[in-house]
Write a protein that holds these residues in place. Sequence first.
Motif, PDB file in Angstrom:
ATOM      1  N   SER A  47       0.821  -1.206   0.000  1.00 30.06           N
ATOM      2  CA  SER A  47       0.000   0.000   0.000  1.00 30.06           C
ATOM      3  C   SER A  47       0.855   1.256   0.000  1.00 30.06           C
ATOM      4  O   SER A  47       0.643   2.185  -0.788  1.00 30.06           O
ATOM      5  CB  SER A  47      -0.928  -0.009   1.221  1.00 30.06           C
ATOM      6  N   ALA A  48       1.856   1.288   0.884  1.00 27.60           N
ATOM      7  CA  ALA A  48       2.697   2.476   1.014  1.00 27.60           C
ATOM      8  C   ALA A  48       3.574   2.694  -0.212  1.00 27.60           C
ATOM      9  O   ALA A  48       3.610   3.782  -0.790  1.00 27.60           O
ATOM     10  CB  ALA A  48       3.562   2.358   2.270  1.00 27.60           C
ATOM     11  N   VAL A  49       4.284   1.650  -0.629  1.00 24.94           N
ATOM     12  CA  VAL A  49       5.205   1.777  -1.765  1.00 24.94           C
ATOM     13  C   VAL A  49       4.443   2.081  -3.052  1.00 24.94           C
ATOM     14  O   VAL A  49       4.840   2.938  -3.843  1.00 24.94           O
ATOM     15  CB  VAL A  49       6.048   0.498  -1.927  1.00 24.94           C
ATOM     16  N   GLY A  50       3.323   1.380  -3.257  1.00 29.58           N
ATOM     17  CA  GLY A  50       2.540   1.574  -4.470  1.00 29.58           C
ATOM     18  C   GLY A  50       1.896   2.936  -4.564  1.00 29.58           C
ATOM     19  O   GLY A  50       1.542   3.395  -5.656  1.00 29.58           O
ATOM     20  N   SER A  51       1.752   3.601  -3.430  1.00 31.09           N
ATOM     21  CA  SER A  51       1.194   4.957  -3.425  1.00 31.09           C
ATOM     22  C   SER A  51       2.284   6.017  -3.493  1.00 31.09           C
ATOM     23  O   SER A  51       2.180   6.985  -4.253  1.00 31.09           O
ATOM     24  CB  SER A  51       0.350   5.168  -2.159  1.00 31.09           C
ATOM     25  N   LEU A  52       3.340   5.846  -2.705  1.00 34.52           N
ATOM     26  CA  LEU A  52       4.344   6.904  -2.561  1.00 34.52           C
ATOM     27  C   LEU A  52       5.277   7.026  -3.764  1.00 34.52           C
ATOM     28  O   LEU A  52       5.719   8.128  -4.093  1.00 34.52           O
ATOM     29  CB  LEU A  52       5.148   6.681  -1.276  1.00 34.52           C
ATOM     30  N   ILE A  53       5.597   5.924  -4.445  1.00 32.66           N
ATOM     31  CA  ILE A  53       6.453   6.035  -5.641  1.00 32.66           C
ATOM     32  C   ILE A  53       5.790   6.895  -6.703  1.00 32.66           C
ATOM     33  O   ILE A  53       6.392   7.850  -7.211  1.00 32.66           O
ATOM     34  CB  ILE A  53       6.832   4.643  -6.189  1.00 32.66           C
ATOM     35  N   PRO A  54       4.511   6.643  -7.065  1.00 31.46           N
ATOM     36  CA  PRO A  54       3.858   7.541  -8.029  1.00 31.46           C
ATOM     37  C   PRO A  54       3.725   8.968  -7.509  1.00 31.46           C
ATOM     38  O   PRO A  54       3.840   9.927  -8.282  1.00 31.46           O
ATOM     39  CB  PRO A  54       2.475   6.903  -8.230  1.00 31.46           C
TER      40      PRO A  54
END
Length: 332
Positions: free
Chosen positions: A106-113
């Motif tokens: 959830s965190a990585v998939g949101s914060l990278i974009p």
Amino acid sequence: MFPFILVLIASVFQGSFGVGMKHMAPLKWEAWWLVHATVAMVIFPLTWAFIVVPDLFGIIGQAPSNAIMLGMLFGFLWGIGGIMFGKSIPFIGISLTYGIVMGVCSAVGSLIPFFNLENATSLPAFPYVIGGVVLMLIGVAITAYAGIKKDKLLNQEVEGGASKLRAGLIIAFVSGVLSALLNVGFVYAQPVGEIAAESGVITRNTSLAVWVVVLLGAFVMNAGYAIFLLVKNKSWSSFSVANSRKAYSWSIVAGLLWFGALGVYGQGATLLGDIGPVIGWPILLGVSLIISNIWAYFNKEWEGARGPFNILLGGLLVLIIATIVLGYSNGV
């Protein structure tokens, strides 16, 4: 409001497709999974895209090669993350694995974009996005803790020493990072959607062309691993085992629900604009975790674990609050 409704509908599909995985027998996992992956990553996405995107392959052919390659690469890496998810469970159990993978994903998939957006930290939505993601992580952690408490209460915990625990935690963390790359691939393959829009495809349907590219890489990994197991285990005969009609049906239904989730999510995220994948992804995962636990409750998986179930309710409440915060971030 309509884009958020689409993401919420996608979350229901995402939280429900796993029910089918309880009905694999008498098929071997690799046989069931090959059918599932073919439906979920090839047949359904292509059929839907062909219906709503005229000259689909012509549009894909016009896209920059780096967008195609990155989309497929991230889809392929996501497939590795899914395999590692399964490998982590024997080490640390499904509750802890699910909690770590969902939280990190959830965190990585949101914060990278998000940090790929221009002047991301200066955007008015910045504190709400960060706050919403943090709340989502807390909610996932609480639900994972509830699952661990339930497993201990019902004597379902996984046996193992410190080294086994450490290995399982590392595998689960890496799985979470790789699993997030499905959304990252969706972002990097957006030039395909932009060309589709220029060709006259309505905005929300441009995402279907994007998913065709990303899921090609995902299918190569998933189908390749299933075929590897079919060869290694000499289990090709599983396809013709008696009384397997129900297993095949569930494999197909699970595939339809799985891409139904991604297809509808993609539509909602596209309508939300550049910030769509940033706020839509954690909402998709957070709400799907709520839905999956509702299914678990009706399947009586929490029976005899009243205390842990109350903790679970607290975690689900935090997830709901996180969803509201992330939704609000789109309007500031």
